[in-house]
Design an enzyme around this catalytic site. Structure first.
Site, PDB file in Angstrom:
ATOM      1  N   TRP A 152       0.742  -1.246  -0.079  1.00 30.88           N
ATOM      2  CA  TRP A 152       0.191   0.004   0.028  1.00 30.88           C
ATOM      3  C   TRP A 152       0.791   1.263   0.049  1.00 30.88           C
ATOM      4  O   TRP A 152       0.460   2.233  -0.351  1.00 30.88           O
ATOM      5  CB  TRP A 152      -1.031   0.151   1.036  1.00 30.88           C
ATOM      6  CG  TRP A 152      -1.987  -1.329   0.840  1.00 30.88           C
ATOM      7  CD1 TRP A 152      -1.824  -2.307   1.855  1.00 30.88           C
ATOM      8  CD2 TRP A 152      -2.999  -1.260  -0.177  1.00 30.88           C
ATOM      9  NE1 TRP A 152      -2.781  -3.008   1.267  1.00 30.88           N
ATOM     10  CE2 TRP A 152      -3.317  -2.639  -0.069  1.00 30.88           C
ATOM     11  CE3 TRP A 152      -3.176  -0.530  -1.317  1.00 30.88           C
ATOM     12  CZ2 TRP A 152      -4.377  -3.147  -0.969  1.00 30.88           C
ATOM     13  CZ3 TRP A 152      -4.300  -1.037  -2.090  1.00 30.88           C
ATOM     14  CH2 TRP A 152      -4.815  -2.509  -2.055  1.00 30.88           C
ATOM     15  N   ASP A 206      -0.670   7.089   7.178  1.00 30.10           N
ATOM     16  CA  ASP A 206      -1.600   6.248   6.441  1.00 30.10           C
ATOM     17  C   ASP A 206      -1.774   5.077   7.732  1.00 30.10           C
ATOM     18  O   ASP A 206      -0.909   4.111   7.718  1.00 30.10           O
ATOM     19  CB  ASP A 206      -1.385   5.666   5.297  1.00 30.10           C
ATOM     20  CG  ASP A 206      -2.635   4.469   4.849  1.00 30.10           C
ATOM     21  OD1 ASP A 206      -3.305   4.121   5.723  1.00 30.10           O
ATOM     22  OD2 ASP A 206      -2.300   3.931   3.740  1.00 30.10           O
ATOM     23  N   LYS A 253     -10.995  -1.666   8.322  1.00 31.48           N
ATOM     24  CA  LYS A 253      -9.876  -2.623   9.106  1.00 31.48           C
ATOM     25  C   LYS A 253     -10.260  -2.549  10.470  1.00 31.48           C
ATOM     26  O   LYS A 253     -10.677  -3.516  11.126  1.00 31.48           O
ATOM     27  CB  LYS A 253      -8.513  -2.381   8.789  1.00 31.48           C
ATOM     28  CG  LYS A 253      -8.350  -2.824   7.147  1.00 31.48           C
ATOM     29  CD  LYS A 253      -6.664  -2.498   6.809  1.00 31.48           C
ATOM     30  CE  LYS A 253      -6.525  -2.571   5.259  1.00 31.48           C
ATOM     31  NZ  LYS A 253      -6.768  -4.072   4.824  1.00 31.48           N
TER      32      LYS A 253
END
Lengths: 383, 383
Positions: free
Chosen positions: A120, A194, A218
């Site tokens: 990511w 992030d 998540k």
């Protein structure tokens, strides 16, 4: 307790027979607390005795006003967010933020620093480079984690900083390889984190951050929306001439509902913020999450190399425990048989292979114990 | 049947006492069919006997694969969408599309045509102008509805077309003033329709359209995401150098899940597509919706001017019935007392005042009858 010999009654031991639900190790969307799901079931039909379900409430009606106000307050309390940060709920996922961030803070001729620590982080670099090309700016890959198969996050001396970066962007927990930064990295530039895969799962060091954002699926519940926490003085520096939905100011000015927002997602995050507070907030969860992860790392470390972690010890994630068996075939068998025992979604990400157990804050400790027991038993019978 | 004298038993007559729910006239998020809500309650706990709720399923797992595939098929069937159109589910609302559309199809030096027929059409123009300024293009306001207090949509000869527009953008049903285009307007340019407030509520004329999009919260269920139906050859002409989340191609190539999508919203739209098919699709709904609207327009037309519509007859919406009482004070009293009778959210939009009854496809006919009865009774006792 988790490395003792497994019993003969694995199936009934590991499945949730009373609730009809399984242990869901999905990396996201991920399992939610059952008490939250029961609340959702009630609220979908009739939210707070209004005679209208939560999906059906106007985002301009008093009921929603109250819910939104409470959700902001619950978020600030749950995340221990200082007053100089704005809280924003936005539609879209982290990938949309990967585009919006350079659009907001990267000017022509400027540079931004991005350490690459996993799938990511790499994706965020790719998106930033697209916009950098449009406006004539540059992205500095401040650490090349792929060189190390992403087995660790950089130590301070491994990061190559630009002298005058517009900002420094990092991914604090890397879901695919199961690594995390033990502490916030240091940069002279404004730091953007992030935190999609560990939001409020341990205390965030707000004093070091300009912005933190997180996709919901998540650790906060809803897929398809993000929480953005951004320092007021940082957002004041962002670009002002873009269409309104690509400007953080719009969402701040409009209290996260400049237009029709993802109302159900905001509601669900609110229920999760309350749940997080009931668990003792980030500090309380940090302890519980460390314990849960340790149950699995202990089995790995005592397996004599049968289970090998993808992450170096000092970078181990408490949210995603990634490991391999001696062969990919055995890993596949492991995942398949675990699923038959009510331990679902253990197959590793396609880029990493092996096994990945995602055990975010809402994942129950009993599920980690059940997996540990299964690991021991699997090695005993197949190893 | 709706203009007969009201009885003395309004409270119990108009409320849904058995279900504990009220008639919700909200403009969006709006009421959902109770059969769909009951399905949602079950699926939040355990979706299709997987032992995992719909909010918790990975968007890469086989269960989601199957659900997504079914939802595409249900959407195509429910909307009667030809094969040369792509179906896309995207996060964000219509306002995000207001920005994305010019970013995709407006080139430097080009012009696009936008008739202004209401609050949301005006907003789409405002957003398009922002991007037009960034790249040096132009927006032509092809009809100035504000001149007429938005009481009608333009006839063909009222639209001022550009000779060579990149596209023509219109809003087919205007929620605030309660107007709609009886048929698709004509343009030589590719036609883009914002159908947020009447998606699949009547047949769409696909042969005339390049693209149709719709925020979910009015006729398709979820707030915070949109359905986009776009002609393949049109999307092929869009800009290619933007961050991936601002490029329709990304969503098409990634089957609406290039990253973690709004999984629950896609699921909910799928349940609504099935429901729409059970109602006979757009043709079946068009008849039912016309009947429902007529119940209210009949009361207005027979009220001797007590209830005056905001829309001219030829532009009357079947989704939003907007009207005024003799004074704004009376309108406010009407909305307040109606709410006490289980007729909720009737206050008009702040820009229009008066009363607005939003009666999208999922709104029950019995609710229109109850409101009609209340209108008659209110006029009799207060008129």
């Amino acid at each position: 307790m988790t490395t003792t010999t497994a019993t003969d009654v694995l199936p009934s031991a590991v499945t949730h027979t009373t609730s009809g639900r399984v242990y869901n190790f999905s990396a996201g969307p991920a399992c939610l607390p059952e008490e939250v799901l029961k609340q959702v079931q009630a609220d979908v039909w009739d939210y707070r005795k209004t005679g209208v379900g939560i999906l059906e409430h106007s985002h301009r009606a008093p009921t929603f006003d109250r819910m939104l106000e409470e959700t902001f307050a619950e978020c600030r309390a749950a995340g221990e967010i200082p007053a100089d940060f704005e809280i924003v709920f936005m539609p879209g996922g982290a990938t949309q933020q990967f585009g919006l961030i350079p659009m907001a803070w990267l000017k022509p001729g400027a540079v931004a620093d991005y350490p690459d620590t996993g799938v990511w982080a790499a994706k965020s670099i790719q998106e930033a480079k697209i916009w950098a090309k449009v406006i004539g700016a540059r992205i500095n890959v401040a650490f090349e984690g792929s060189t190390f198969k992403y087995d660790h996050v950089p130590a301070a001396d491994e990061i190559k900083h630009s002298p005058d970066a517009a900002y420094f962007h990092y991914c604090s927990n890397n879901t695919v390889y199961g690594t995390r930064y033990p502490t916030t990295p240091v940069s002279k530039a404004p730091i953007i984190c992030d935190a999609s895969s560990e939001t409020f799962a341990r205390p965030h060091e707000w004093s070091k951050l300009a912005m933190l954002y997180a996709a919901g699926q998540k650790t906060l519940g809803p897929a398809g929306m993000v929480l953005v926490v951004v320092r007021k003085e940082f957002v004041a520096q962002s670009r002002t001439d873009l269409p309104s939905m690509f400007d953080y100011r719009t969402f701040i000015a409009g209290e996260s509902r400049p237009n029709t927002p993802p109302t159900f997602g905001i509601y669900l995050m609110g229920e999760m913020f309350k749940w997080i507070r009931r668990q003792g907030g980030p500090s309380g969860l940090a302890i519980k999450n460390a314990e849960k992860a340790q149950i699995l790392y202990d089995v790995m470390d005592r397996s004599g190399g049968y289970y090998t972690g993808l992450a170096r010890k000092e970078s181990r994630s408490h949210m995603n425990v990634s490991f391999r068996l001696p062969t990919e075939d055995l890993s596949a068998t492991f995942a398949r048989e675990a699923a038959a025992h009510g331990l679902d979604c253990l197959k590793g990400h396609k880029d990493a292979g092996g096994i990945r157990a995602s055990i975010y804050s809402a994942f129950p400790k009993a599920g980690c114990q059940a997996l540990a027991q299964f690991m021991v038993e699997f090695q005993r019978t197949r190893g």
